[in-house]
Design a protein around this motif. Structure first.
Motif, PDB file in Angstrom:
ATOM      1  N   SER A 164       2.357   1.660  -3.581  1.00 36.98           N
ATOM      2  CA  SER A 164       1.293   2.024  -4.527  1.00 36.98           C
ATOM      3  C   SER A 164       0.829   3.456  -4.302  1.00 36.98           C
ATOM      4  O   SER A 164       0.551   4.195  -5.267  1.00 36.98           O
ATOM      5  CB  SER A 164       0.111   1.058  -4.378  1.00 36.98           C
ATOM      6  OG  SER A 164       0.490  -0.255  -4.701  1.00 36.98           O
ATOM      7  N   GLU A 222       3.536   5.739  -5.695  1.00 36.29           N
ATOM      8  CA  GLU A 222       3.628   5.640  -7.149  1.00 36.29           C
ATOM      9  C   GLU A 222       2.634   6.583  -7.822  1.00 36.29           C
ATOM     10  O   GLU A 222       2.936   7.206  -8.841  1.00 36.29           O
ATOM     11  CB  GLU A 222       3.367   4.209  -7.605  1.00 36.29           C
ATOM     12  CG  GLU A 222       3.451   4.048  -9.117  1.00 36.29           C
ATOM     13  CD  GLU A 222       2.919   2.720  -9.609  1.00 36.29           C
ATOM     14  OE1 GLU A 222       3.337   2.293 -10.694  1.00 36.29           O
ATOM     15  OE2 GLU A 222       2.082   2.114  -8.915  1.00 36.29           O
ATOM     16  N   ARG A 259       0.830  -1.207   0.000  1.00 34.09           N
ATOM     17  CA  ARG A 259       0.000   0.000   0.000  1.00 34.09           C
ATOM     18  C   ARG A 259       0.868   1.262   0.000  1.00 34.09           C
ATOM     19  O   ARG A 259       0.543   2.260  -0.652  1.00 34.09           O
ATOM     20  CB  ARG A 259      -0.947  -0.020   1.200  1.00 34.09           C
ATOM     21  CG  ARG A 259      -2.108  -1.000   1.023  1.00 34.09           C
ATOM     22  CD  ARG A 259      -2.805  -1.327   2.339  1.00 34.09           C
ATOM     23  NE  ARG A 259      -4.023  -2.091   2.130  1.00 34.09           N
ATOM     24  CZ  ARG A 259      -4.047  -3.393   1.846  1.00 34.09           C
ATOM     25  NH1 ARG A 259      -2.911  -4.061   1.724  1.00 34.09           N
ATOM     26  NH2 ARG A 259      -5.196  -4.020   1.665  1.00 34.09           N
ATOM     27  N   THR A 277       6.611  -1.217 -10.394  1.00 31.96           N
ATOM     28  CA  THR A 277       6.149  -1.338  -9.014  1.00 31.96           C
ATOM     29  C   THR A 277       6.247  -2.782  -8.542  1.00 31.96           C
ATOM     30  O   THR A 277       6.644  -3.048  -7.403  1.00 31.96           O
ATOM     31  CB  THR A 277       4.686  -0.859  -8.895  1.00 31.96           C
ATOM     32  OG1 THR A 277       4.606   0.489  -9.343  1.00 31.96           O
ATOM     33  CG2 THR A 277       4.204  -0.938  -7.466  1.00 31.96           C
ATOM     34  N   LYS A 278       5.896  -3.721  -9.424  1.00 26.64           N
ATOM     35  CA  LYS A 278       5.961  -5.136  -9.060  1.00 26.64           C
ATOM     36  C   LYS A 278       7.387  -5.540  -8.707  1.00 26.64           C
ATOM     37  O   LYS A 278       7.616  -6.271  -7.737  1.00 26.64           O
ATOM     38  CB  LYS A 278       5.440  -6.001 -10.201  1.00 26.64           C
ATOM     39  CG  LYS A 278       5.400  -7.495  -9.868  1.00 26.64           C
ATOM     40  CD  LYS A 278       4.846  -8.308 -11.024  1.00 26.64           C
ATOM     41  CE  LYS A 278       4.668  -9.777 -10.649  1.00 26.64           C
ATOM     42  NZ  LYS A 278       5.909 -10.397 -10.153  1.00 26.64           N
TER      43      LYS A 278
END
Length: 200
Positions: free
Chosen positions: A103, A106, A100, A180-181
């Motif tokens: 994310s 980002e 979280r 992000t992954k």
């Protein structure tokens, strides 16, 4: 949903505060934090510089207040998650917080990261976001130690190492071009899977 408060009944000081923060945020997003000064903020907000300086001594104070307001949605989301998932293992809960966190940033890089750094001068690890993450991580890692779910670790140092990486998420995403992954998977390997006690 609560009805909107009648603007005519909002004190002038509060209206000025809202105008200042809204204008500063827009300027920061458009021009970058470093390229905006107090005069521009006052002019865009339609308030006198004297009124601006009565509330904020410098741009860092404005950045700090914007940061608090922006972070609150993350804090609320995580608290809601923790309240509903107390039965989940502490390391799994920590991982979900990390997901979280990444994310959230980002969606707001680079301007919110720049605001956070500007609001704390040369002490980036003391930003409101880092202090909050330090507290949540400490609670969960200490719980994992008590449950003997992690190997023998230095909890405080581990948290500071995690914070350094999280603090540079914008650099990893924008300058290094990591997805992000990739960032989240890497953090999981190091700070979740890497800490788990080996089964005998």
């Amino acid at each position: 949903m609560c009805p909107e408060r009648d603007p005519s009944k909002i004190p002038r000081d509060e209206l000025n505060r809202r105008r200042i923060l809204k204008s500063a945020k827009e300027l920061f997003i458009e021009n970058g934090v470093e390229n905006v000064n107090m005069h521009q903020i006052a002019k865009t907000a339609g308030v006198g510089q004297a009124s601006l300086y009565r509330r904020y001594s410098d741009k860092g104070d404005i950045c700090l207040e914007i940061a608090y307001e922006e972070y609150q949605s993350l804090f609320d989301e995580v608290q809601g998650f923790l309240d509903k998932n107390s039965e989940m293992g502490p390391l799994d809960r920590l991982y979900q917080i990390i997901v979280r966190y990444v994310s959230f940033l980002e969606a707001k890089v680079p301007w919110l990261c720049d605001i956070s750094r500007a609001s704390t001068g040369h002490r980036p690890m003391q930003s409101p976001l880092c202090q909050w993450m330090r507290k949540e991580s400490s609670i969960l890692l200490n719980e994992a130690v008590e449950r003997e779910e992690v190997s023998d670790i230095d909890v405080s140092y581990t948290i500071e190492a995690l914070l350094v990486l999280l603090h540079n998420v914008d650099y990893h995403l924008l300058d290094e071009g990591f997805t992000t992954k990739r960032v989240v998977d890497g953090l999981q390997r190091i700070f979740i899977e890497g800490l788990k006690a080996q089964k005998r």
